[in-house]
Scaffold this motif. Structure first.
Motif, short mmCIF file in Angstrom:
data_model
loop_
_atom_site.label_atom_id
_atom_site.label_comp_id
_atom_site.label_asym_id
_atom_site.label_seq_id
_atom_site.Cartn_x
_atom_site.Cartn_y
_atom_site.Cartn_z
N MET B 52 0.83 -1.21 0.00
CA MET B 52 0.00 0.00 0.00
C MET B 52 0.86 1.26 0.00
SD MET B 52 -2.69 -1.88 0.20
CE MET B 52 -4.19 -1.08 0.72
N ASP B 53 1.90 1.25 -0.84
CA ASP B 53 2.69 2.48 -0.97
C ASP B 53 2.09 3.31 -2.12
OD1 ASP B 53 3.44 0.96 -3.10
OD2 ASP B 53 5.58 0.94 -2.66
N THR B 71 16.82 -0.87 -1.10
CA THR B 71 17.77 -0.79 -2.23
C THR B 71 17.26 -1.55 -3.45
OG1 THR B 71 18.97 -2.77 -1.53
CG2 THR B 71 19.74 -0.67 -0.64
N SER B 72 17.85 -1.25 -4.57
CA SER B 72 17.38 -1.86 -5.83
C SER B 72 17.75 -3.34 -5.90
CB SER B 72 17.97 -1.10 -7.02
OG SER B 72 19.37 -1.12 -6.93
N GLU B 73 18.68 -3.81 -5.04
CA GLU B 73 19.03 -5.24 -5.05
C GLU B 73 17.93 -6.09 -4.44
OE1 GLU B 73 21.56 -3.08 -3.61
OE2 GLU B 73 22.29 -2.86 -5.66
N CYS B 74 17.03 -5.48 -3.72
CA CYS B 74 15.98 -6.25 -3.04
C CYS B 74 14.94 -6.74 -4.06
CB CYS B 74 15.29 -5.40 -1.98
SG CYS B 74 16.39 -4.98 -0.63
N ASP B 75 14.35 -7.89 -3.77
CA ASP B 75 13.32 -8.43 -4.66
C ASP B 75 12.09 -7.52 -4.67
OD1 ASP B 75 14.69 -11.03 -5.22
OD2 ASP B 75 14.53 -11.16 -3.04
N ILE B 78 10.99 -1.04 -1.61
CA ILE B 78 10.05 -0.03 -1.10
C ILE B 78 10.86 1.23 -0.80
CG2 ILE B 78 8.38 0.58 0.69
CD1 ILE B 78 7.81 -2.37 1.06
N MET B 79 10.57 2.26 -1.57
CA MET B 79 11.33 3.51 -1.45
C MET B 79 10.73 4.40 -0.37
SD MET B 79 13.66 3.32 -3.84
CE MET B 79 14.10 4.90 -4.53
N ASN B 82 11.84 5.15 6.15
CA ASN B 82 11.90 4.32 7.35
C ASN B 82 12.08 2.83 7.07
OD1 ASN B 82 11.57 6.60 8.92
ND2 ASN B 82 9.33 6.48 8.77
N VAL B 83 12.23 2.50 5.80
CA VAL B 83 12.50 1.11 5.43
C VAL B 83 14.01 0.93 5.36
CG1 VAL B 83 12.22 -0.60 3.57
CG2 VAL B 83 10.32 0.94 4.15
N SER B 84 14.50 -0.13 5.99
CA SER B 84 15.96 -0.37 5.96
C SER B 84 16.38 -0.90 4.60
CB SER B 84 16.35 -1.40 7.03
OG SER B 84 16.15 -0.84 8.31
N ARG B 85 17.69 -0.86 4.37
CA ARG B 85 18.18 -1.29 3.06
C ARG B 85 17.77 -2.74 2.77
NH1 ARG B 85 23.95 1.41 3.75
NH2 ARG B 85 23.26 1.16 5.89
N ARG B 86 18.04 -3.62 3.74
CA ARG B 86 17.50 -5.00 3.68
C ARG B 86 16.64 -5.15 4.94
NH1 ARG B 86 19.90 -9.46 1.27
NH2 ARG B 86 19.90 -10.56 3.26
#
Lengths: 299, 149
Positions: B52-53, B71-75, B78-79, B82-86
């Motif tokens: 729900m972004d 990050t873009s490496e994640c499957d 979510i930009m 407050n979301v961590s890189r992984r």
């Protein structure tokens, strides 16, 4: 600053249902297995109760045991020996594994020895495999010491009287964090008529001292207020009584536990929605949730 | 009675009158051959995450682990600040999906409870860095249109 995972106790609910297991579509969210909770702090592993939920814990643990060269040490603390708290033990796979050392703790105030009660559960008339078939190194201890130290964990315990045959509550502490497991106790009777009853006044004070400031309290509130009058003397609390006492005792997070077999997922969802935000004031908030199988918290 | 003769009785209108109750005029319930009940309708379990972004995305879950993070490496990227890189991992085992916190700064919540790990059940609302994610699971008939590719 973020807290590292290895500073925390990992608490997993393997069985949250009271009285009897209740498999089926309407209980799949909160789970149908009877009480079992594991607490893991790095390599130290504690299990609270051996209801049917312990079977799934055993399946997961045995994979680890197979990978380890050294024996795995497990500490199982029983609140009491009613069926719903011991019935999973014969299905606990690590018990059949040589590379396991299992220490079982329980009350010394039973009329019979704890070891004989557990052995009788596996008598041939009830179960085809006897306890002597366990390949693990098993020892059964009736607790005497006031406080038990297991590695970095301190386990404090107290007897509870308002349950048929009694039960034991436990407090597990480390690094200033406290988890209390206090199931199968009828708080409604303990906190009733406190002014006219010295015994209850003492019991209530002991209870509140024991749970006070707990980071997580796992406690029985099997009945709604409407259901309770027909269940007086059955040894379980009602929701509002537990929530009031926990809030007054400055509990930070409360996991309502030992769900009634008749309560469906929807029923428990509705109870949770009704109560989740009631227990917060300007100064503080108590997080309340209904415990569900397969959930792990870091405390 | 053979297959063909069964078919003949059931489809021949004249013969259907034979099964009618004389008083009510209604046809009596006929007993079905046992083999009718043995067949199986192939179904497939589908699970989705509805994120729900701002994009309002629907992600189909399979059996492979998925990493959620910034990050873009994640499957699943979510930009959000407050979301961590992984941030979290979604995994599948024993026919169940689980979510696990990957030592994120803000943690993960399931229906408002901060969890380290949790088996997911349909309609669970996950929260990652303030972004709500709905977990949906359903069983649907697998026919030519719905077959997994």
């Amino acid at each position: 600053m973020t807290t590292r995972k290895n500073d925390k106790m990992l608490v997993t609910f393997w069985g949250t249902r009271g009285s009897i297991s209740t498999p089926g579509r309407i209980t799949e969210k909160y789970g149908g297995n009877t009480p079992c909770v594991s607490i893991r702090f790095n390599d130290t592993q504690i299990i609270l109760d051996a209801g049917t939920g312990i079977r799934n814990l055993g399946v997961e643990l045995v994979e680890e045991i197979k990978r380890e060269d050294n024996p795995t040490l497990l500490h199982l603390f029983l609140s009491h020996t009613h069926w719903d708290h011991i019935q999973g033990l014969p299905f606990f796979l690590p018990s059949y594994h040589k590379n396991t050392k299992l220490i079982i703790y329980g009350s010394h105030r039973k009329e019979r020895f704890l070891a004989s009660i557990l052995k009788e559960q596996m008598d041939f008339d009830y179960f085809p495999v006897s306890m002597s078939s366990f390949a693990a190194d098993i020892s059964i201890r009736e607790m005497n010491d006031k406080v038990i130290q297991i590695g970095p964990l301190v386990i404090d315990w107290q007897e509870q009287v308002y349950h048929p045959g009694g039960s034991v509550r436990y407090k597990i502490s480390t690094n200033g964090n406290k988890i209390v497991y206090a199931t199968d106790v009828e708080l409604n009777r303990m906190f009733d008529n406190l002014k006219d009853n010295d015994i209850n006044e003492n019991l209530a004070r002991d209870y509140m001292n024991f749970i006070s400031d707990a980071d997580l309290l796992i406690a029985d509130a099997q009945y709604t207020e409407e259901e309770y009058p027909e269940k007086v003397g059955w040894g379980h609390s009602s929701v509002h009584v537990l929530l009031d006492i926990a809030f007054k005792s400055n509990v930070k997070q409360l996991a309502v536990f030992h769900h009634d077999p008749q309560h469906s997922d929807k029923f428990l969802d509705d109870l949770w929605m009704e109560n989740r935000s009631k227990y917060s004031s300007k100064d503080r908030k108590m997080d309340v949730f209904w415990a569900r199988e397969g959930m792990t918290l870091a405390i | 009675m053979g297959k063909d003769s069964e078919k003949t009785i059931l489809t021949n209108e004249k013969n259907l009158n034979f099964f009618k109750d004389e008083k009510t005029g209604l046809a009596n319930t006929q007993e079905l051959p046992r083999k009718t009940f043995v067949g199986r309708i192939p179904t497939v379990q589908h699970a989705f995450l509805e994120i729900m972004d701002e994009e309002k995305r629907r992600i189909i879950l399979g059996e492979d682990d998925l990493i959620i993070g910034r990050t873009s490496e994640c499957d699943i990227q979510i930009m959000a600040n407050n979301v961590s890189r992984r941030h979290a991992r979604i995994s599948y085992s024993n026919e169940e999906y689980r979510i696990e916190d990957l030592e994120s700064t803000n943690g993960i919540y399931v229906n408002g409870v901060k969890v380290e790990r949790c088996v997911l059940r349909k309609h669970d609302v996950l929260e990652i860095g303030g972004i709500k994610i709905l977990f949906i699971e359903e069983k649907i008939r697998q026919d030519n249109d719905n077959k997994k590719e």
